[in-house]
Design a protein around this motif. Structure first.
Motif, PDB file in Angstrom:
ATOM      1  N   LEU A 197      -6.921   2.095  -4.958  1.00 17.32           N
ATOM      2  CA  LEU A 197      -5.705   1.344  -4.629  1.00 17.32           C
ATOM      3  C   LEU A 197      -5.936  -0.159  -4.522  1.00 17.32           C
ATOM      4  O   LEU A 197      -4.980  -0.936  -4.560  1.00 17.32           O
ATOM      5  CB  LEU A 197      -5.114   1.857  -3.312  1.00 17.32           C
ATOM      6  CG  LEU A 197      -4.540   3.276  -3.314  1.00 17.32           C
ATOM      7  CD1 LEU A 197      -4.053   3.655  -1.929  1.00 17.32           C
ATOM      8  CD2 LEU A 197      -3.369   3.387  -4.286  1.00 17.32           C
ATOM      9  N   SER A 228       0.840  -1.207   0.000  1.00 18.84           N
ATOM     10  CA  SER A 228       0.000   0.000   0.000  1.00 18.84           C
ATOM     11  C   SER A 228       0.868   1.248   0.000  1.00 18.84           C
ATOM     12  O   SER A 228       0.545   2.244  -0.663  1.00 18.84           O
ATOM     13  CB  SER A 228      -0.909   0.026   1.227  1.00 18.84           C
ATOM     14  OG  SER A 228      -1.791  -1.044   1.188  1.00 18.84           O
ATOM     15  N   THR A 240      -5.802  -0.633   3.432  1.00 20.10           N
ATOM     16  CA  THR A 240      -6.480  -0.152   2.235  1.00 20.10           C
ATOM     17  C   THR A 240      -7.713  -0.996   1.943  1.00 20.10           C
ATOM     18  O   THR A 240      -8.724  -0.492   1.468  1.00 20.10           O
ATOM     19  CB  THR A 240      -5.518  -0.250   1.040  1.00 20.10           C
ATOM     20  OG1 THR A 240      -4.276   0.338   1.430  1.00 20.10           O
ATOM     21  CG2 THR A 240      -6.038   0.455  -0.167  1.00 20.10           C
ATOM     22  N   GLU A 279      -2.092   3.753   3.726  1.00 18.39           N
ATOM     23  CA  GLU A 279      -3.259   3.050   4.268  1.00 18.39           C
ATOM     24  C   GLU A 279      -4.183   3.990   5.040  1.00 18.39           C
ATOM     25  O   GLU A 279      -5.393   3.871   4.954  1.00 18.39           O
ATOM     26  CB  GLU A 279      -2.794   1.909   5.169  1.00 18.39           C
ATOM     27  CG  GLU A 279      -2.090   0.826   4.375  1.00 18.39           C
ATOM     28  CD  GLU A 279      -2.051  -0.498   5.086  1.00 18.39           C
ATOM     29  OE1 GLU A 279      -1.544  -0.540   6.206  1.00 18.39           O
ATOM     30  OE2 GLU A 279      -2.519  -1.484   4.510  1.00 18.39           O
ATOM     31  N   ASP A 319       0.868   4.044  -2.920  1.00 23.42           N
ATOM     32  CA  ASP A 319       0.592   5.455  -2.660  1.00 23.42           C
ATOM     33  C   ASP A 319       1.565   6.337  -3.438  1.00 23.42           C
ATOM     34  O   ASP A 319       1.174   7.318  -4.063  1.00 23.42           O
ATOM     35  CB  ASP A 319       0.712   5.707  -1.155  1.00 23.42           C
ATOM     36  CG  ASP A 319       0.521   7.160  -0.810  1.00 23.42           C
ATOM     37  OD1 ASP A 319      -0.609   7.640  -0.956  1.00 23.42           O
ATOM     38  OD2 ASP A 319       1.516   7.819  -0.427  1.00 23.42           O
ATOM     39  N   LEU A 357      -3.364  -3.185  -5.649  1.00 22.51           N
ATOM     40  CA  LEU A 357      -2.921  -4.007  -4.508  1.00 22.51           C
ATOM     41  C   LEU A 357      -3.094  -5.490  -4.835  1.00 22.51           C
ATOM     42  O   LEU A 357      -2.197  -6.300  -4.584  1.00 22.51           O
ATOM     43  CB  LEU A 357      -3.757  -3.636  -3.281  1.00 22.51           C
ATOM     44  CG  LEU A 357      -3.311  -4.173  -1.938  1.00 22.51           C
ATOM     45  CD1 LEU A 357      -1.979  -3.569  -1.540  1.00 22.51           C
ATOM     46  CD2 LEU A 357      -4.331  -3.846  -0.856  1.00 22.51           C
TER      47      LEU A 357
END
Lengths: 407, 296
Positions: free
Chosen positions: B261, A384, B233, B75, A388, B265
């Motif tokens: 996301l 994650s 997430t 997150e 980002d 992921l």
């Protein structure tokens, strides 16, 4: 294009910093190290300023200055001066740097450790005690349902008692009794000139008790009869609730109906989902009262069951979830894992025999599965964080650049 | 299997890390360039968190401890976005503060507050207040519970919390009794919130945490100490899905990161799983190769 640069130069700096840090993925290099040092330096400087501006200045410096101001005739409380001691105590930590005065720093360290130990004690109890209780899980459906518990015994009543705040007034024959509803303490008892014929009601400053064609006015603080007057036509006729075969009392706090018939009281779900798996009209519990119920009243989680000779205050059970086969399976896995892992970590004796060895081996396997779950979550978090930055590079840096160049 | 095949497969055991990084970058970048949607299963603990927040009655305020910063924004950003969007969509006022956090925490939260406020027509001071940063947990947690305004005498812009003309919401925020629930959004939220903020234990506490620490919190959900949990997430994406189901078109999900996301992921996870499988095949092939050599 100049408009693009004017708006996006900070994005370019950010993108450069991100890519410079990511060069480490190829190999350790000077650019990465420079970026790392810049980041640490900027962060530390920023922290120092904010620590003063948002914490120390408003919460320590200003109250202390106000205290001094008040001491010399200004407004406010002079007790603010005591904040000086906090500053002195904090500064004592730095005496660690001096060989001569280092022992004084132990005062500040001791106080900090003492506070820390006290808080940790409270914190550990608060966090872990419910965990300990939760480790006792049902492994099979229970044949015994949670039942209401008798919290208090109260006086009996021929009619619905009057409940006004913490005061309850019961009437039986020629007796009127006032009790504290949540404590059971008898406040007063009065003998009436004629038998009561209905429920007592609040009327202005007094309690009115119907007695035949008359109404008795009682003083709520002492129970003394203040007046004995003839009933007026506007007063509602007294009705004995006993005449009702079924008395239904919604107890909304838990979404449960209380239904009384004869001397049996049942708690029935008012709607679906009162607790997990509970459907509308499911009976959650039932309990017999010592005699036929005259009246039933409920408050937040308690019910007052009234009979002619005695009344009781019942603490009602919170509706419990109906467990499915899957829930029982989970509970078995939980308990076996708990026992297995604990036996794996029990080093006080040598494991002999098939059961202790099997339990410890099972515990080790379950630990490995647990660590696997940790690892999976670790991957998710790290991924994650990467995403980002990737999103920043694509959406904030490359996409606007593409638009500026080709559209 | 021939020696040559075994030798080729054995190479999979030591794939260069740069190759793995490259595959990972490419796989994760694809969903950003080509829009892809995947079905999403909503977990029980995320639904509980959503349900708790949804039940906030009028007159109550939700407290959000937002102590995350850029280090965990991958997150925590989508999580905080989802919670704020929920509060604003449901007209639930909230106060946000940071305890023992990086000084950037209140500003990070405010970027999201301001953006969501524009979407749903909310006003600072009336619909939310950012109380800024304080230190000294867990003692401060208890102090917030006893008197919010004693701990936070000003908001993060240094407006007095007693200035009800500018911050009318603070009129109804005095103690923990004015809160309906507490959301703690952080990389690893402090469990002391459960113990210290409301010593009676009546205030529902919900955590939004990074995936890496989530296994330590599940047992607290089971015991009822936490009323819900938003994990990484994935949790944020599930929460957004619940908002979409509940509020339909009213929910403005432009630029919200949870659903954005979650697909990259999944792609990243697939790459990692593929490399784990490849590594294990390589290890098995090398063992076979060694056994064959020993037999000769």
């Amino acid at each position: 294009m100049s408009g693009y640069w004017a708006a996006n130069w900070p994005i370019w700096i950010s993108a450069f910093c991100v890519l410079a840090v990511y060069t480490y993925l190829y190999k350790d290099n000077a650019l990465y190290r420079v970026m790392m040092q810049i980041f640490i330096g900027v962060n530390l400087g920023y922290q120092a300023v904010i620590q003063w501006r948002d914490v120390l200045y408003p919460q320590w410096w200003l109250p202390m200055l106000d205290g001094f101001d008040a001491l010399f005739g200004g407004k406010g409380s002079p007790w603010g001066v005591l904040w000086l001691l906090v500053g002195v105590l904090g500064a004592m930590f730095y005496l660690q740097l001096s060989r001569k005065y280092a022992p004084f720093s132990k005062i500040a360290i001791g106080i900090t450790i003492g506070i820390g130990a006290g808080l940790t004690f409270k914190s550990q109890f608060g966090q872990n005690l419910p965990q300990l209780l939760d480790s006792f899980k049902p492994l099979a459906p229970s044949v015994v349902r949670m039942q209401p518990k008798t919290a208090l015994r109260l006086a009996g009543s021929d009619f619905a008692p009057l409940v006004d705040g913490s005061l309850a007034v019961f009437v039986t024959g020629r007796q009127a009794v006032a009790q504290e509803v949540m404590g059971g303490v008898e406040l007063w008892r009065t003998t009436l000139p004629s038998p009561a014929s209905g429920s007592p009601v609040v009327s202005g400053q007094f309690i009115d008790v119907p007695a035949g064609t008359n109404v008795l006015e009682l003083d709520p603080s002492s129970g003394a009869i203040v007046a004995n007057r003839r009933s007026t036509a506007t007063e509602p006729p007294a009705v004995a609730l006993e005449a009702q075969a079924v008395y239904r009392q919604p107890q909304y706090i838990h979404g449960v109906d209380l239904i009384a018939k004869g001397n049996l009281i049942r708690g029935v779900a008012l709607r679906n989902g009162v607790a997990e798996g509970v459907r509308k009209n499911d009976e959650l519990w039932n309990r017999a009262f010592a005699e036929p119920v005259v009246c039933l009243q409920s408050f937040d989680g308690v019910a007052m069951v009234v009979g002619r000779h005695r009344s009781e205050l019942w603490e009602l059970p919170v509706p419990q979830a109906k467990l499915t086969f899957g829930d029982y399976f989970d509970n078995w896995v939980f308990v076996l894992t708990l026992v297995g892992v604990m036996s794996y970590f029990f080093f006080s004796f040598k494991r002999r025999g098939p059961i202790p060895v099997a339990a410890a081996t099972f515990g080790r396997w379950m630990l490995m599965i647990g660590f696997g779950a940790f690892f999976g979550n670790t991957v998710m978090t790290r991924m994650s964080f990467l995403l980002d930055r990737l999103m920043f590079l694509i959406d904030d840096w490359l996409r606007p650049l593409w638009h500026a160049l080709f559209r | 299997m021939t020696d040559r095949t075994l030798k080729s497969l054995a190479r999979l055991e030591v794939i260069p890390r740069r190759t793995i990084y490259l595959f990972l970058f490419v796989a994760c970048a694809i969903p950003f360039l080509v829009p892809i949607r995947l079905p999403l299963h909503i977990w029980k603990e995320t639904r509980s968190a959503f349900d708790v927040t949804s039940k906030c009655p009028p007159g109550k305020v939700i407290a959000i401890s937002s102590s995350w910063v850029s280090g965990s924004q991958g997150e925590n950003w989508p999580q905080y976005e989802a919670v704020v969007a929920h509060c604003m969509l449901s007209n639930i006022p909230f106060v946000v503060f940071a305890v023992d956090a990086d000084p950037m925490a209140p500003q990070m939260a405010e970027i999201i507050n301001q953006r969501e406020a524009k979407r749903y027509g909310k006003v600072y001071g009336r619909d939310w207040v950012n109380l800024g940063l304080t230190r000294g947990a867990p003692l401060t947690m208890g102090a917030i519970g006893r008197s919010v305004k004693t701990v936070f005498q000003t908001d993060f812009q240094h407006t007095s919390t007693e200035d009800y003309a500018k911050l009318p919401l603070m009129k109804q925020v005095r103690t923990v009794r004015d809160f309906y629930c507490l959301w703690a959004v952080d990389y690893q939220p402090d469990l002391n919130w459960v113990v210290f903020l409301d010593p009676t234990g009546n205030l529902p506490v919900v955590f939004a945490c990074a995936g890496i620490v989530s296994p330590t919190f599940y047992s607290y959900v089971s015991s009822g100490q936490l009323k819900g949990l938003m994990v990484g997430t994935r949790g944020a994406a599930e929460y957004e899905e619940l908002l979409r189901d509940t509020y339909g078109k009213r929910f403005d999900d432009r630029d919200l990161r949870g659903n954005k996301l979650i697909v990259p992921l999944a792609f990243g996870h697939l790459v990692i799983i593929a490399f784990i499988v490849a590594g294990n095949i390589g290890m098995a092939a090398r063992r076979r190769q060694k056994a064959a050599e020993d037999n000769r």
